[in-house]
Design a protein around this motif. Sequence first.
Motif, PDB file in Angstrom:
ATOM      1  N   SER A 158      71.494  68.674 -48.307  1.00 15.81           N
ATOM      2  CA  SER A 158      72.409  69.602 -48.994  1.00 15.81           C
ATOM      3  C   SER A 158      73.187  68.933 -50.114  1.00 15.81           C
ATOM      4  O   SER A 158      74.003  69.582 -50.791  1.00 15.81           O
ATOM      5  N   ILE A 173      73.309  70.486 -53.536  1.00 19.00           N
ATOM      6  CA  ILE A 173      74.138  71.700 -53.579  1.00 19.00           C
ATOM      7  C   ILE A 173      75.603  71.309 -53.698  1.00 19.00           C
ATOM      8  O   ILE A 173      76.359  71.909 -54.473  1.00 19.00           O
ATOM      9  N   SER A 226      75.848  69.932 -57.478  1.00 23.47           N
ATOM     10  CA  SER A 226      75.508  70.743 -58.652  1.00 23.47           C
ATOM     11  C   SER A 226      75.396  72.238 -58.377  1.00 23.47           C
ATOM     12  O   SER A 226      75.067  72.998 -59.295  1.00 23.47           O
ATOM     13  N   GLY A 227      75.635  72.663 -57.165  1.00 26.61           N
ATOM     14  CA  GLY A 227      75.502  74.077 -56.846  1.00 26.61           C
ATOM     15  C   GLY A 227      76.595  74.924 -57.466  1.00 26.61           C
ATOM     16  O   GLY A 227      77.711  74.459 -57.704  1.00 26.61           O
ATOM     17  N   SER A 228      76.268  76.187 -57.730  1.00 28.18           N
ATOM     18  CA  SER A 228      77.288  77.135 -58.174  1.00 28.18           C
ATOM     19  C   SER A 228      78.210  77.444 -57.001  1.00 28.18           C
ATOM     20  O   SER A 228      77.913  77.098 -55.849  1.00 28.18           O
ATOM     21  N   GLN A 287      76.272  79.433 -54.498  1.00 25.49           N
ATOM     22  CA  GLN A 287      75.307  78.624 -53.744  1.00 25.49           C
ATOM     23  C   GLN A 287      76.011  77.770 -52.698  1.00 25.49           C
ATOM     24  O   GLN A 287      75.538  77.639 -51.561  1.00 25.49           O
ATOM     25  N   LYS A 288      77.125  77.190 -53.067  1.00 30.00           N
ATOM     26  CA  LYS A 288      77.891  76.398 -52.099  1.00 30.00           C
ATOM     27  C   LYS A 288      78.370  77.272 -50.944  1.00 30.00           C
ATOM     28  O   LYS A 288      78.279  76.883 -49.768  1.00 30.00           O
ATOM     29  N   TRP A 314      75.428  78.174 -48.476  1.00 28.29           N
ATOM     30  CA  TRP A 314      74.746  77.190 -47.657  1.00 28.29           C
ATOM     31  C   TRP A 314      75.619  76.111 -47.030  1.00 28.29           C
ATOM     32  O   TRP A 314      75.360  75.683 -45.893  1.00 28.29           O
ATOM     33  N   THR A 322      66.272  71.467 -50.710  1.00 32.39           N
ATOM     34  CA  THR A 322      66.453  71.246 -52.137  1.00 32.39           C
ATOM     35  C   THR A 322      65.162  70.599 -52.629  1.00 32.39           C
ATOM     36  O   THR A 322      64.744  69.554 -52.126  1.00 32.39           O
ATOM     37  N   ILE A 335      66.702  75.542 -54.913  1.00 35.63           N
ATOM     38  CA  ILE A 335      66.995  75.803 -53.505  1.00 35.63           C
ATOM     39  C   ILE A 335      65.898  76.717 -52.973  1.00 35.63           C
ATOM     40  O   ILE A 335      65.564  77.730 -53.594  1.00 35.63           O
ATOM     41  N   GLU A 365      65.475  79.267 -56.143  1.00 32.45           N
ATOM     42  CA  GLU A 365      66.701  79.533 -56.906  1.00 32.45           C
ATOM     43  C   GLU A 365      67.078  78.274 -57.673  1.00 32.45           C
ATOM     44  O   GLU A 365      67.210  77.192 -57.084  1.00 32.45           O
ATOM     45  N   LEU A 413      68.901  75.322 -59.274  1.00 36.85           N
ATOM     46  CA  LEU A 413      70.098  74.597 -58.870  1.00 36.85           C
ATOM     47  C   LEU A 413      70.553  73.758 -60.054  1.00 36.85           C
ATOM     48  O   LEU A 413      69.817  72.889 -60.535  1.00 36.85           O
TER      49      LEU A 413
END
Length: 384
Positions: A99, A102, A105-107, A110-111, A114, A171, A190, A223, A225
């Motif tokens: 993870s 995420i 760099s996840g939005s 997204q955070k 997950w 990922t 993702i 999706e 990332l």
Amino acid sequence: MTRTGLDWLDWPFLEERHRQLHARVSDWCAENIGEHHDDDVDTECRNLVASLGSAGILKLCVADGDRLPDVRSLALTRALLASCSGLADFAFAMQGLGSGAISLSGSEAQKADWLPKVASGEAIAAYALTEPETGSDAANIAMRAEQIGGEWRLTGEKSYISNGTIADVLTVFARTGSVEEGARGISAFIVRGDDSGLSVAERIEVIAPHPLARLSFDGVSAELLGTEGEGFKIAMQTLNLFRVTVGAAAVGFASRALREAVGFATTRKLGAGTLADNAVTQEKLAEMALAIDASALLVARAAWQQDMGKADNRRAAAMAKLHATDEAQKVIDMAVQMHGGLGVTRGAKVEELYREIRALRIYEGASEVQRMVIAKDLLKEHGR
């Protein structure tokens, strides 16, 4: 922890919260780790993740808002878990590595989707970079990502994927640009573990049983990332975040080997005394203790430096991983040798450690790669 173990709680690199964490993880180990493994490694890993999540320990693996995981906490936890169970260390570490992209760099969406599930143990995470024809040379991965009807689809294979047989979220790194673009043509994605186009092409059996697999992607829905074309950077940032903790796990394995060696040497009869009375044995025990303390100091320094964010940490992290994993291999080998025939007998702890330690010199940057990182950074300092 005893003087033959993880002897670093009072070092200036750690704070009171780390000492409290040490006590909490130690208690979890005492309550949850037995001497025998489940015959079904997938089930055992699922159970370990669920237990670590319920205890709140997996929260250490994921970002908390804008705050990234504390590397000292990760290192201390991995060292403790590894000293008790290689599979428990694996289960914990993969929740972080799987993870990590995420967290980095996840939005926000997204955070939110997950990270809470990973932290609770509800979702098992995996990191999919390696391919059948691409290992350390990750810039040359071949998996393709294409936009079809406004949706990203992945096609290709990934290999040696930890948690590949049980992952709920992966990922994955795939090529969105041309091969000629190299690292610049790679993006991060993702993927849900239950996607109909994702399948286990081969279960990979290794010397220390883990849920490891070669995965096939046939138009898998993905999706994006981060930003398109920044996948290689994200992959390396993720590995850099957790690299020091590999060294910490090696310290844990080596510390357990030393404890086993001391216990055996002080009880094994030799002539009128014990094996521990022998000068050769004492020399080996001294070498083991020296190697462990040197590795632990490198790991603690690198973890502290990374948390402080005061300098480029690549050289320190590479040194910590390289020294700790290489020396742990030697320490465990000495412990096996000291045990004689028992040392290579299935079921002996040192035999298990011998199998567990070997992969750490390969994954997340092989020893040869770490030497290159150290040398290049050193030469850069001298204008070369």
